[in-house]
Write an enzyme that holds these catalytic residues in place. Structure first.
Site, PDB file in Angstrom:
ATOM      1  N   ASP A 143       0.984  -1.259  -0.015  1.00  0.00           N
ATOM      2  CA  ASP A 143       0.090   0.006   0.152  1.00  0.00           C
ATOM      3  C   ASP A 143       1.016   1.012  -0.038  1.00  0.00           C
ATOM      4  OD1 ASP A 143      -3.105   0.999   0.552  1.00  0.00           O
ATOM      5  OD2 ASP A 143      -1.577   2.119   1.875  1.00  0.00           O
ATOM      6  N   ILE A 144       0.792   2.066  -0.998  1.00  0.00           N
ATOM      7  CA  ILE A 144       1.175   3.339  -1.053  1.00  0.00           C
ATOM      8  C   ILE A 144       1.049   4.313   0.207  1.00  0.00           C
ATOM      9  CG2 ILE A 144       2.089   5.473  -2.265  1.00  0.00           C
ATOM     10  CD1 ILE A 144       1.317   3.877  -4.860  1.00  0.00           C
ATOM     11  N   GLU A 185      -4.397   2.275  -4.701  1.00  0.00           N
ATOM     12  CA  GLU A 185      -3.146   2.587  -4.403  1.00  0.00           C
ATOM     13  C   GLU A 185      -2.476   1.212  -4.007  1.00  0.00           C
ATOM     14  OE1 GLU A 185      -4.946   4.386  -0.877  1.00  0.00           O
ATOM     15  OE2 GLU A 185      -5.470   3.754  -2.741  1.00  0.00           O
TER      16      GLU A 185
END
Length: 364
Positions: free
Chosen positions: A240-241, A283
């Protein structure tokens, strides 16, 4: 229109003559056509896809997915209406709201059709022989990309019909010119390239050019079953960004899209040949690591984390949180692997982000 219980085009006589000339009606199933219906079903996410032809009494299916019967009376055929406008795709978002179909047996009983989209198969003279069409059992919409894909497929099906007719003419007239055969074979290769390209598009995320969620789900199940069968290792990484929403809000969605593409490219650079990178959603990215135990997966996770942290970013430094899980004794389904990696990712974010976290040591 005439006194029959279904509409007929003004050029019905020439249309039926053209249909007979193609010599496709009542032929055996062929993989080339089945490929087109499979692509239509995948692209439009529908359970039923057909290639149909209409003679003066019935609708016959050259290829079908999701429907057992091989033909229908023409008065029950949705495609009888679709061929009335050869230049347009016919879309019925909800059959119960269209008086043409509310009493149709396919709507009132199994398979309980509620959605239809069909693109006519049109000859060079403008005769609509039938359609390539998709059905669903619930009302729905269809995107412009899906419409465009159906129109591409209709042209390719007609190309296949033209190829068939050309071969028949060659056989009948005993023409064996090698140059013409080479041209036909080249056209067949072009058809295969189009088919492969369309199938690849249905499995690829259009923004990042990595595998999409559909492709990921299929591959995860395959690798999980393979690992179980051969008692091999298999690991999954979820990424996950960090603080991506704030990044989007601060710099705009265009900058966010560029960041997603850059992260995907960096991940692809760091994986091995047999690994798989997919955009899991928003994301989030997922990486399947066949033949990799938890220690190796943790090393790979740290490699990904460092790669993102050390990269040069235009607007603001980006980092990722990484959750790692591996197949272990007692794990029965691929959903268990996904759940454990997701829990590990959650712990990584809760612990401050920009971390690689593996599974908890104690399992119930």
């Amino acid at each position: 229109m005439n006194n029959r219980s279904y509409p007929t085009p003004e050029n019905e006589i020439s249309r039926l003559k053209a249909l007979r000339e193609y010599k496709v009606m009542d032929t055996l199933p062929e993989q080339a056509y089945d490929n087109f219906t499979r692509l239509a079903s995948i692209i439009c996410s529908t359970p039923i896809a057909l290639i149909t032809l209409l003679d003066d009494q019935r609708q016959w299916f050259k290829s079908r997915i999701g429907l057992e019967r091989s033909e229908l009376p023409r008065e029950h055929a949705f495609c009888s209406h679709a061929i009335m406008r050869p230049e347009d795709i016919m879309i019925v978002h909800d059959t119960m709201r269209d008086e043409r179909f509310t009493n149709n047996p396919l709507v009132m009983a199994a398979p309980n059709i509620r959605f239809y989209a069909g693109t006519p198969l049109v000859t060079s003279n403008g005769e609509a022989l039938g359609t390539i069409c998709v059905f669903d059992t619930k009302p729905r919409e269809i995107t412009q990309d899906q419409v465009d894909a159906l129109q591409v497929l209709s042209r390719e099906v007609m190309g296949q019909f033209e190829l068939r007719r050309s071969i028949v003419i060659l056989e009948q007239s005993m023409l064996k010119q090698e140059n013409y055969i080479d041209q036909l074979q080249e056209y067949q290769r072009e058809l295969e390239k189009v088919r492969a390209e369309l199938e690849n598009q249905s499995l690829t995320d259009p923004l990042t050019s990595v595998n999409n969620r559909r492709s990921f789900d299929t591959r995860l199940e395959e690798e999980f079953l393979r690992a179980q069968r051969y008692k091999a290792a298999c690991s999954l990484i979820l990424i996950d960004i960090d603080f991506f929403k704030q990044y989007n809000d601060a710099f705009g969605h265009t900058a966010g899209d560029e960041a997603l593409k850059a992260v995907a490219a960096l991940l692809k650079e760091d994986v091995r040949v047999h690994d798989m990178v997919a955009r899991y959603g928003g994301e989030e990215f997922a990486i399947i690591l066949p033949n990799t135990d938890i220690k190796g997966a943790m090393v790979m996770g740290e490699r990904f984390r460092r790669s993102i942290q050390r990269a040069s970013w235009k607007h603001k430094q980006l980092t990722i949180s990484v959750g790692v899980a591996s197949l272990h004794e007692g794990m029965q389904k691929s959903a268990g692997l996904l759940k454990e990696s997701d829990m590990a990712l959650y712990r990584a974010k809760q612990a401050g982000r920009n971390l690689v976290i593996g599974p908890e040591l104690n399992r119930d």
